[in-house]
Scaffold this active site. Structure first.
Site, PDB file in Angstrom:
ATOM      1  N   PRO A 260      -3.008   0.706   5.935  1.00 17.36           N
ATOM      2  CA  PRO A 260      -3.964   1.404   6.031  1.00 17.36           C
ATOM      3  C   PRO A 260      -5.435   1.873   5.120  1.00 17.36           C
ATOM      4  O   PRO A 260      -3.990   3.436   4.255  1.00 17.36           O
ATOM      5  CB  PRO A 260      -3.225   2.717   6.820  1.00 17.36           C
ATOM      6  N   ASP A 436      -4.744   1.933  -0.184  1.00 12.68           N
ATOM      7  CA  ASP A 436      -4.376   2.139   0.329  1.00 12.68           C
ATOM      8  C   ASP A 436      -3.507   3.036   0.719  1.00 12.68           C
ATOM      9  O   ASP A 436      -2.115   3.541  -0.219  1.00 12.68           O
ATOM     10  CB  ASP A 436      -3.097   0.864   0.351  1.00 12.68           C
ATOM     11  N   HIS A 437      -3.631   3.783   2.159  1.00 14.01           N
ATOM     12  CA  HIS A 437      -2.852   5.264   1.954  1.00 14.01           C
ATOM     13  C   HIS A 437      -1.172   5.732   2.201  1.00 14.01           C
ATOM     14  O   HIS A 437      -1.247   6.222   2.124  1.00 14.01           O
ATOM     15  CB  HIS A 437      -3.772   5.752   3.489  1.00 14.01           C
ATOM     16  N   ARG A 438      -0.894   4.188   1.914  1.00 21.61           N
ATOM     17  CA  ARG A 438       0.590   4.719   2.445  1.00 21.61           C
ATOM     18  C   ARG A 438       1.580   5.162   1.078  1.00 21.61           C
ATOM     19  O   ARG A 438       2.212   5.657   1.027  1.00 21.61           O
ATOM     20  CB  ARG A 438       1.335   2.931   2.421  1.00 21.61           C
ATOM     21  N   ILE A 440      -1.300   5.857  -1.522  1.00 21.67           N
ATOM     22  CA  ILE A 440      -2.779   6.904  -2.371  1.00 21.67           C
ATOM     23  C   ILE A 440      -3.278   7.768  -1.564  1.00 21.67           C
ATOM     24  O   ILE A 440      -3.354   7.308   0.113  1.00 21.67           O
ATOM     25  CB  ILE A 440      -3.809   5.924  -2.754  1.00 21.67           C
TER      26      ILE A 440
END
Length: 466
Positions: A260, A436-438, A440
């Site tokens: 994401p 990467d929002h998983r 960060i």
């Protein structure tokens, strides 16, 4: 991967090798030999193009070319036979001697192992087949004999005791991310299984004397892939998707629909950075290397990562872990005639400014000449893409697969800017950071981007924050 087999005591076959980690196919660009030509051990017989590079393939035995199995322009899977060689020409009728490719070699026909050298074709050294099957009961001796013959053909003696290193998929992925060859790792797990701790130990900098570097593929200038000339009156032109373009498509789709993405932007006054660049060009310590804004931006990103090390990580989906990386392999996106490639500077965090400048210069020159090797593009952790060279203000870059962040740098332009309470012309650019929002969060991503911007606005922070 085993790259040759014996169809009889007289004929040997050479298979398409794995010329780069994770590659499954290659296109035959050019044959340098034809049936009837004499070849010698180590002679280049063809040039192939993969998704990462164009390489020349040498053959590891002497003989006369009997058959070319594929024409130029054909895409061949790794492991398929591409050429058959008569290693004992003149010893009998060719048709009678040649056996089908599926025929099993007889144990009595063991050829003598090549002396004095171990031929390594391409890639990262002699590798084993990754598709071994458990031997049937009662067939142990023939299988062992065949393995011994194959080992001698590869030039490293009997291979009866060789086996694929035992490790679980998450451990294999960790080794791949760290650039560790599992065959060199000493297992400590039960039953000889390699553990994560074993891989980390092998990756530690304080190692015993390092092994000699494995031979790398001989790279050659890569051909320019151009679109077919349009047919007069045609409304469409279809271009086959292969090579670098195919790899880019697969990587970008995989990244975009797996990680994401979040992209943040900041516009910054880089006037002082541009002055520093001008001063460094006249510095004797920087003589012989290219100094440009990208150098300072790269150094700024490395300092920001040092201040926020959690950004330098990867998501391990198989093991449900976040892998913190204590090294930075800094990728630089490069547009080449073959398409976009992302070679990286290994252990960039340890390099001084002159060393970083030299590494950047070599990376760019190698990419432009089409000589970037697969190894140079493996193991990246964070990437910079400089879209500003095309006059673009900014973009929303897609993560390189397996990485956590990518920084896009826009064009540096003279713009009106409020400086010390007055509107003045200043050198300004826009930065964009995708992450990467998983793994960060917005806070961490914002801190990294803000740190890079702060350094470019006040380059003296390269010293105070280092």
């Amino acid at each position: 991967m085993t790259t040759m087999t014996e169809t009889s005591a007289r004929f040997r076959e050479f298979k398409m090798p794995d010329v780069g980690e994770g590659l499954t196919e290659a296109e035959i660009l050019k044959w340098y030999v034809q049936p009837g030509d004499t070849v010698t051990d180590g002679q280049v017989v063809c040039e192939v193009e993969t998704a990462k590079a164009a390489v020349e393939l040498p053959i590891p035995f002497d003989g006369v070319v009997h058959e070319l199995r594929f024409a130029e322009g054909t895409t061949v899977d790794v492991g398929q036979v591409i050429i058959a060689v008569d290693v004992a020409p003149g010893s009998g009728d060719t048709a009678a001697e040649a056996a089908p490719a599926s025929a099993e070699p007889e144990p009595a026909a063991e050829p003598e192992a090549p002396k004095g050298r171990q031929p390594v074709l391409v890639g990262y050294g002699v590798a084993e087949s990754s598709t071994k099957r458990r031997a049937r009961k009662g067939a142990a001796q023939p299988a062992a004999a065949a393995a011994a013959i194959q080992g001698e053909l590869n030039g490293h003696g009997p291979a009866v005791q060789e086996s694929r290193p035992l490790a679980k998929p998450p451990v294999r992925k960790l080794a791949k991310d760290l650039g560790i060859d599992l065959a060199t790792v000493v297992p400590t797990g039960e039953g000889g299984i390699i553990t994560r701790e074993d891989v980390h130990a092998a990756a530690a900098p304080a190692q015993a004397p390092a092994a000699a570097p494995a031979p790398v593929p001989a790279t050659v200038p890569e051909p320019v892939v151009t679109a077919p000339a349009p047919v007069p009156g045609a409304r469409e032109t279809r271009i086959p998707v292969k090579g670098v373009r195919k790899a880019i498509a697969q990587a970008m789709v995989g990244s975009a629909f797996t990680a994401p993405h979040v992209t943040e932007f900041v516009t910054v006054d880089v006037t002082r950075t541009m002055k520093l660049v001008a001063e460094l060009k006249d510095d004797k310590d920087m003589a012989g290397v290219r100094v440009n804004p990208l150098l300072i931006i790269a150094k700024a990103l490395l300092v920001a990562i040092k201040r926020n090390p959690e950004i330098n990580a990867a998501w391990d989906e198989a093991n449900q872990e976040i892998v913190q990386k204590h090294y930075v392999n800094l990728g630089i996106a490069a547009a080449t005639p073959r398409g976009l490639i992302v070679p990286n500077i290994k252990d960039a965090q340890d390099k001084t400014l002159p060393q970083l400048a030299a590494a950047l210069g070599e990376l760019v020159a190698t990419a432009r000449d089409g000589r970037t090797s697969p190894a140079a593009m493996a193991g990246g952790t964070v990437t910079i893409t400089n879209v500003g060279v095309f006059g673009v203000d900014t973009g929303t870059p897609i993560l390189n697969p397996g990485e956590s962040a990518i920084l896009a740098v826009g064009a540096i332009k003279l713009q009106p800017w409020v400086h010390k309470g007055k509107v003045k012309p200043r050198q300004v650019t826009t930065l964009a950071l995708s992450f990467d929002h998983r793994l960060i969060d917005g806070e961490l991503g914002s801190k990294v981007l803000a740190d890079v911007a702060a350094i470019l606005e006040q380059p003296k922070r390269l010293i105070t924050w280092a």
